[in-house]
Design a protein around this motif. Sequence first.
Motif, short mmCIF file in Angstrom:
data_model
loop_
_atom_site.label_atom_id
_atom_site.label_comp_id
_atom_site.label_asym_id
_atom_site.label_seq_id
_atom_site.Cartn_x
_atom_site.Cartn_y
_atom_site.Cartn_z
N SER A 48 0.83 -1.21 0.00
CA SER A 48 0.00 0.00 0.00
C SER A 48 0.86 1.26 0.00
N ASP A 49 1.98 1.23 0.72
CA ASP A 49 2.88 2.38 0.73
C ASP A 49 3.50 2.60 -0.64
N ASP A 50 3.88 1.52 -1.33
CA ASP A 50 4.45 1.66 -2.67
C ASP A 50 3.41 2.17 -3.66
N TYR A 108 4.53 5.42 -5.68
CA TYR A 108 4.96 5.30 -7.08
C TYR A 108 3.80 5.33 -8.08
N PHE A 109 2.60 4.97 -7.67
CA PHE A 109 1.53 4.80 -8.65
C PHE A 109 0.43 5.86 -8.53
N LEU A 129 8.09 2.50 -14.62
CA LEU A 129 9.46 3.00 -14.63
C LEU A 129 9.84 3.58 -13.28
N ARG A 130 8.92 4.31 -12.67
CA ARG A 130 9.21 4.87 -11.35
C ARG A 130 9.47 3.76 -10.33
N TYR A 131 8.67 2.70 -10.40
CA TYR A 131 8.73 1.65 -9.38
C TYR A 131 9.88 0.68 -9.62
N LEU A 132 10.06 0.26 -10.87
CA LEU A 132 11.06 -0.77 -11.17
C LEU A 132 12.37 -0.20 -11.70
N GLY A 133 12.31 1.01 -12.27
CA GLY A 133 13.51 1.55 -12.90
C GLY A 133 13.75 0.98 -14.28
N VAL A 169 -2.08 -3.15 -9.72
CA VAL A 169 -1.49 -1.97 -10.34
C VAL A 169 -2.38 -1.47 -11.48
N LEU A 170 -2.84 -2.39 -12.30
CA LEU A 170 -3.69 -2.02 -13.43
C LEU A 170 -4.96 -1.32 -12.96
N SER A 171 -5.60 -1.89 -11.97
CA SER A 171 -6.86 -1.30 -11.51
C SER A 171 -6.62 0.05 -10.82
N THR A 172 -5.50 0.18 -10.08
CA THR A 172 -5.21 1.43 -9.37
C THR A 172 -4.99 2.58 -10.35
N VAL A 173 -4.21 2.34 -11.40
CA VAL A 173 -3.92 3.39 -12.37
C VAL A 173 -5.15 3.69 -13.22
#
Length: 997
Positions: free
Chosen positions: A23-25, A29-30, A59-63, A76-80
């Motif tokens: 949840s923090d990530d 990042y998202f 890119l922000r999360y994984l680099g 991730v898909l649903s959040t964005v």
Amino acid sequence: MPVSYVTEEQRESYGRYNGPPSSDDLARYFHLDDADRVYIARRRGHANRLGIALQLTTLRYLGAFLDDPLDLPSLVLSTVAKQLGITDTDPSLHGYRTGELRWDHQSDIRRHCGFVEITEPSVGFRLGRWLYALCWTGTERPSVLFERATAWLLTHKVLLPGRSTLERFVARVKSRVEEHLWRRLGTSLSDEQRERLERLLTVPAGSRNSHLDQLRSGPVRVSGPSLIQALTRLQVVRELGIELPTVAHLPASRVTALARFAGAAKASAVSRLPDIRRLATLVAFVHCLEATAHDDAVEVLEMLLRDVFATARKEDRKTRLRTLKDLDRAATLLADACQVVLDTTLPDKTLRKTLFAKVPRDILARALQEVSNLVRPPDDVFYSELSERYRRIRRFLPFVLENLRFGASPAGEAVVAAYEWLRTHPGRFKVDDDVPREVIRKRWQRYAVREDGSIDHRAYTFCVLDELYTSLRRRDVFVAPSWKYADPRAGLLNGNEWETARPIICRTLGLSPTPSPTLLAITKELDDTYRAVASRLPDNPAVRFEGTNELVVSSLDKLEEPASLLALRTAVNARLPRVDIEEILLEIAARTGFTDAFTHLTERSARAADLPISICAVLLAEASNTGFEPLIRSDMAALKRSRLSWVDQNYFRNDTITPANAILVAAQNRLVLAQQWGGGEVASADGMRFVVPVRTVHAAANPKYFGRERGVTWYNLISDQFSGLNDITVPGTLRDSLILLGVVLEQPTELQPTQIMTDTGAYSDVVFGLFRLLGYRFCPRLADVGGTRFWRIDAQADYGDLNAVARQRVNMPLIEQQWDDILRLVGSLKLGCVSANGIMRTLQIGDRPTRLAQALAEFGRIEKTLHTLTYIDDEAKRRGTLTQLNRGEGRHSVARAIFHGKRGELRQRYQEGQEDQLGALGLVLNMVVLWNTIYMEAALDQLRQEGFPVRDEDVARLSPLTHDHINMLGRYSFAVPEAVARGELRPLRNPDDGEDD
């Protein structure tokens, strides 16, 4: 160095999602801010906007970008998509996945976010320089460096390269560092020194061991010849004339790592190294060997002096017993004479005549002389018995004086001055010699100083050796270089370093820079505690006063076990699968990956096939004390004798055992059942004794525990989750208070207990003070509360019935005077600048404490009184302490069952071997506890499904310290069922199917 050194977990998580983000990530990042939304809104179509948003946040999360931009967790898909108001099931997204536009988006995102490639010269240079500094100053494994390099790239917005590219980059930097270190170590060697070092690898004619092997072998006996041999070894090392070039610029950790390899590897393996590396390894070995040889020689000297003085004391007691009749007879005559003298009816003129008539003059004179000869002062040094052992001392003393040089703290300067005098004046003293006399304490005056003021050479020598022995134990006298006998004060924060660290230390520990705020707070706490306990005293049936105000606390009644607990324990134990102990090791290795912590001594050899099996086999061989024989199988490469010996030599050491244990502790802490037993805030410390029947200087006598043999104590720190956090091995039965603080401060696991429980043996005012200052609560079990002193600060305060025992007063002005030094000491301990065990030796000195030690003891008396008051007031605290200590006793019982080979005796000659073997025992113990906890949790889940009444209060009283279902004997197969190897649990036993199922 091999390039494929990353772990399987690193491979799976590098540049890709390894499970849904936390949840923090997600929030970090998202989340799409206003600038992101403006940037995304420039794209047309839901698919393009959602696709570029997903690539941007990825890119922000994984680099890095994903080959498939939609190969990500659904969360991730649903959040964005939710933030953009787009349905994440839009069918047009599949077109974006395969379309060419995603590549253009990647280039645009990289420019928009400011990401660069690692191929840019400035990026490669900065990363290489940063990694070079890490490698030069530390000894991290390549996999750790890979992890840190990945974090650096993310922080500096560098697009992650291919995994193998980064692996090779890290490997090249590490290799450059090692080659640079090797060149630096061999730079200043002369041809003669090179030749001497190379000769260490040769085997002398008529010998089976090389010179290197001979130098690595330390003393194993406590005797004069053994001490001379140890000093000769020290002299040989010094004569090699090896000094490190610009020592201050060479990292000690890397030099020590090289030396460790030379100290463990076979001479033939060292000789096969490339020339530059071989010379560097030998230079590091000789440099570190001087400290080791110093320690061995001083340790034998210390034990030899203890033996000399202890033997003389024992003989003095025997002599005293033999002369008691003569002393009684002479004392009776003198008593008769005194009766005549004290008779007030006799006139003074006839006193002598009457006296000598009753006791003749010559008989009275002989009796007086006999009493003078037989009576000993309270602090007598039994010199007559010591004098008879002077010849033994003279055999080794010249070698000691020639080869050992001592430094001293202010408290030990007189001892070192006298020692140097003996060294420079080997003959007998003359009357006019200016002999240092500060070392001659009161009890030695009558022997060392003659009536005419001259010095008795023999008595003075014994006096100096007596004080040297005492000062070595206190570390008032030290040697350099050394690991064990170095100056414990050398690392204390000083000057600007301390001024900079003081505010941080005070904030971290919750202490005030000036004494008043902290002392006012603890004064109020003590006063409030006194009054609260006194008010409840009439209603406390466990506390009463007897005799002359002696406080008595009743023993705790046995806590009855309800029928529900007995039934639950029986039901759980009946379902635990029957298993061989080697299967437990393999199963826990598969579940936790703790074997990854075992790395090769040099990190330059590829990991062998089935290495976890070999590591588990060596662990079991050490922990069971059986050796390799029951584990060897010629049909399995992982269990051949040569493989096990190679693994034992190259993979087992303290810096691999410690991180492996931390992995096991973390795995136990993640289990729900372990959390029901405790949250990790409580730990207890206790010792387990092992007889050591072989010749060694790293064991000591104690008839109570070892009989006629010698032994060691394995001192453990055990959490309230039943896991072992740290341990230390000490010869004999060293006082617990000397080692307790080090065991607590130096434990490296994720659990950070703040309440430390011990038995009465760790009791000390200084320990109470240091623990409170460092943020811990020291809670020993008080076996005799009636003998405990209660201290107060306010002399006028009325504490009711407790006034009878609260008679001692704390010296608060002394604490205030020493407050800055107290803060400096605890700050240095907290930061790890000084050794806790060494510092404790300087503080626990009894008869001549420093002002700092006195101030710490005064502060500790406040904390001790607080603990004692709450201990007598709160039955739950007393019972909780006893419960935690019983957990330690139960864990030691399991350890005895595991350590069953060779009659349970520890047969390692050297301290390093003792520590490694008992460290392996600690690992296997933690694995048994972890395995039991996992299956107990599964059994409880099954019982709940079956409708069995499982009460939380009963679950909290269960224990994983059971081993009836574990087979620890026989030859070991090292094979697990295929389902278990895949990570599944074994089927639980059905108690209705019979005992053999």
